[in-house]
Write an enzyme that holds these catalytic residues in place. Structure first.
Site, mmCIF file in Angstrom:
data_model
loop_
_atom_site.group_PDB
_atom_site.id
_atom_site.type_symbol
_atom_site.label_atom_id
_atom_site.label_comp_id
_atom_site.label_asym_id
_atom_site.label_seq_id
_atom_site.Cartn_x
_atom_site.Cartn_y
_atom_site.Cartn_z
ATOM 1 N N THR A 122 0.950 -1.278 0.174
ATOM 2 C CA THR A 122 0.004 0.105 -0.045
ATOM 3 C C THR A 122 0.869 1.234 0.032
ATOM 4 O O THR A 122 1.594 1.556 1.096
ATOM 5 C CB THR A 122 -0.902 -0.220 1.309
ATOM 6 O OG1 THR A 122 -1.674 -1.211 1.272
ATOM 7 C CG2 THR A 122 -1.900 1.142 1.250
ATOM 8 N N ASN A 211 -9.660 1.893 2.538
ATOM 9 C CA ASN A 211 -9.260 1.681 3.983
ATOM 10 C C ASN A 211 -9.878 2.886 4.778
ATOM 11 O O ASN A 211 -10.589 2.512 5.729
ATOM 12 C CB ASN A 211 -8.062 1.463 4.233
ATOM 13 C CG ASN A 211 -7.520 -0.134 3.942
ATOM 14 O OD1 ASN A 211 -8.439 -0.765 3.888
ATOM 15 N ND2 ASN A 211 -6.293 -0.176 4.223
ATOM 16 N N LEU A 253 -19.984 -3.174 10.709
ATOM 17 C CA LEU A 253 -20.911 -2.359 11.566
ATOM 18 C C LEU A 253 -20.816 -2.881 12.982
ATOM 19 O O LEU A 253 -21.752 -2.823 13.743
ATOM 20 C CB LEU A 253 -22.210 -2.262 10.881
ATOM 21 C CG LEU A 253 -22.362 -1.145 9.632
ATOM 22 C CD1 LEU A 253 -23.787 -1.066 9.464
ATOM 23 C CD2 LEU A 253 -22.005 0.340 10.177
ATOM 24 N N CYS A 263 -3.230 -2.296 8.906
ATOM 25 C CA CYS A 263 -3.346 -1.321 7.685
ATOM 26 C C CYS A 263 -4.354 -0.239 8.158
ATOM 27 O O CYS A 263 -3.782 1.036 8.025
ATOM 28 C CB CYS A 263 -4.173 -2.102 6.940
ATOM 29 S SG CYS A 263 -3.169 -3.443 5.881
#
Ligand code: NAD
Length: 435
Positions: A122, A211, A253, A263
């Site tokens: 990333t 993300n 959720l 991350c």
């Protein structure tokens, strides 16, 4: 195709093993000699369900091997993946690209044949272009294309995520690079996985935006949980009520102690920094970071409050140390904030985690006692804190737990237990956002 994967961490090892399972010839290279020698002996240095079998099967078939030598591995390679770490840089939170650029320069020095260099790590906007620039600076003659191929796998279900992704994102500008990426991922066309071709900057941003969105979604439900506690509502029912709306979706959720892991914390921080640098600050993401940091810090205070305002001289059993179940990854886990604070406040902490204890021992205060199983951890404890929702903790019998303990405080920070059953067993039970 012949592929080299630089980095035998969570992403490199899983991606390398999965590509070999697709039928490609893969050499995974890591500069950590101990890691490579363990892999060569068939030992898997990380905890990831199914990985040991996958690696063993593909090594036996002669498609997967490990090496510490990039020049040897790169012989005949058509694609070289960079899957090294991009941690947050100390001080400013920007992604530390030292390992990525070191890998790029090693590729340049080892280069002999045309290939695509694919960044799976990333990385912030502009990194892929900089990787190409650095390779060309060392080897102006190198016939190298770059592609950005961010990875979306989740630890704990990494193999399934890699083999059945919602989508594959490829940033590439040349037909040769696109073609190589199409061939690499061809096996996924069987289950009709969309492959999204974009420019380099777009692919880089997709990963950060994904993300940041997910981290914000978790943080949103965590704040709703706090509100539920004030007004007597139930956050699980609110989550279901909004999650059934397909525009919202039910994933991410689950209210809890705040997100952690390798991350979300670093990627939200890096995105906020990049956005500031480009003069387009992402205030929503900045707020998510601040709210999540405050939440993790507040969890120890919750435990102290549940114990009547002090934990001095008390024994607290902590079940689960990793940032989520089915991984041994301790990076940015809420336990790293909570446990030291409880010890500082005078508590004795007895902890158990099915996979994370080896890593935890080097990260948590030496005073932490490690138990051999969940029941051992709670024996004689004044309070029990459920911090990571490993399956084996879900099935613990309330009566047995209660009988083993000295006290009756149970703080369920993942909402896994049935409040009525726990109260019936004699616990003073509290959870997150539920009456
Ligand atoms: N862990 C995840 O769940 C996940 C998911 C998606 C994306 N990512 C991203 O993927 C990247 C890798 O993450 P990770 O968790 O696999 O990292 P990791 O820290 O587990 O592994 C990185 C590995 O790279 C090796 N390495 C570093 N420089 C090297 C070099 N020059 N040559 C050979 N080996 C080298 C290290 O020794 C280490 O074994 C990061 O950018 C991360 O943000 C991670």
């Amino acid at each position: 195709m012949k592929i080299v994967m630089i980095g035998a961490g969570y992403v490199g090892l899983v991606s390398g093993a999965c590509f070999s399972d697709f039928g490609h010839e893969v050499v995974v290279v890591d500069k950590d000699e101990e890691r490579v020698s363990r892999l060569e002996k068939g030992e898997i240095p990380i905890y990831e369900p199914g990985l040991e079998d996958l690696v063993a099967r593909n090594r036996l078939a002669g498609r997967l091997s490990f090496s510490t030598s990039l020049p040897v591995a790169m012989d005949r390679a058509q694609a070289v993946f960079i899957a090294v770490g991009t941690p947050a840089r100390r001080g400013d939170g920007f992604a530390d690209l030292t390992y990525v650029y070191a890998a790029a320069e090693e590729i340049a020095r080892a280069w002999t044949e045309p290939c695509v260099v694919v960044c799976k790590s990333t990385v912030p906007i502009g990194t892929n272009r900089e990787v190409l620039r650095r390779i060309k600076a060392i080897r102006p003659d190198a016939a190298v294309e770059v592609a950005s191929n961010p990875e979306f796998l989740r630890e704990g279900s990494a193999i399934e995520d890699f083999k059945r992704p919602d989508r594959v994102v490829v940033g590439a500008e040349s037909e040769a690079a696109k073609d190589a990426m199409r061939r690499l991922y061809r096996p996924l066309s069987l289950n009709e996985t969309p492959i999204l071709f974009t420019g380099l900057e777009t692919a880089e941003l997709i990963k950060y935006a994904a993300n940041a969105f997910l981290a914000t979604k978790i943080t949103f439900i965590n704040e709703i949980a706090d509100l539920c506690e004030k007004v007597g509502a139930n956050v699980q029912e609110v989550a279901r009520g909004i999650g059934l709306d397909r525009r919202i979706g039910s994933k991410f959720l689950h209210a809890g102690p705040g997100y952690g892991g390798s991350c979300f914390p670093k990627d939200t921080l890096a995105m906020a920094r990049t956005a500031q640098d480009f003069g387009a600050p992402v205030r929503l993401v900045e707020t998510t970071i601040a709210v999540n940091d405050a939440r993790k810090a507040a969890m120890a205070e919750r435990v102290i409050a549940a114990c009547g305002g002090t934990v001095a001289g008390k024994t607290i059993a902590v079940l689960g140390l990793t940032f989520k179940p089915e991984t041994d990854d301790m990076r940015e886990a809420p336990s790293l904030v909570m446990v030291p604070r409880l010890i500082e406040a005078g508590a004795a902490v007895r902890a158990f985690d099915p996979a994370g204890m080896a890593h935890a021992q080097s990260l948590l205060p030496a005073a932490v006692q490690y138990a051999t199983n969940a029941l051992d951890a709670v024996t004689g404890a004044d309070a029990l804190v459920l911090l990571t929702e490993w399956n084996e903790f879900r099935a613990l019998a309330p009566d047995r737990l209660k009988a083993a303990m000295r006290g009756d405080v149970l703080l369920d920070l993942r909402n896994v237990y049935d409040p009525a059953a726990m109260r019936e067993a004699g616990f003073r039970y509290s959870s997150i956002g539920r009456p």
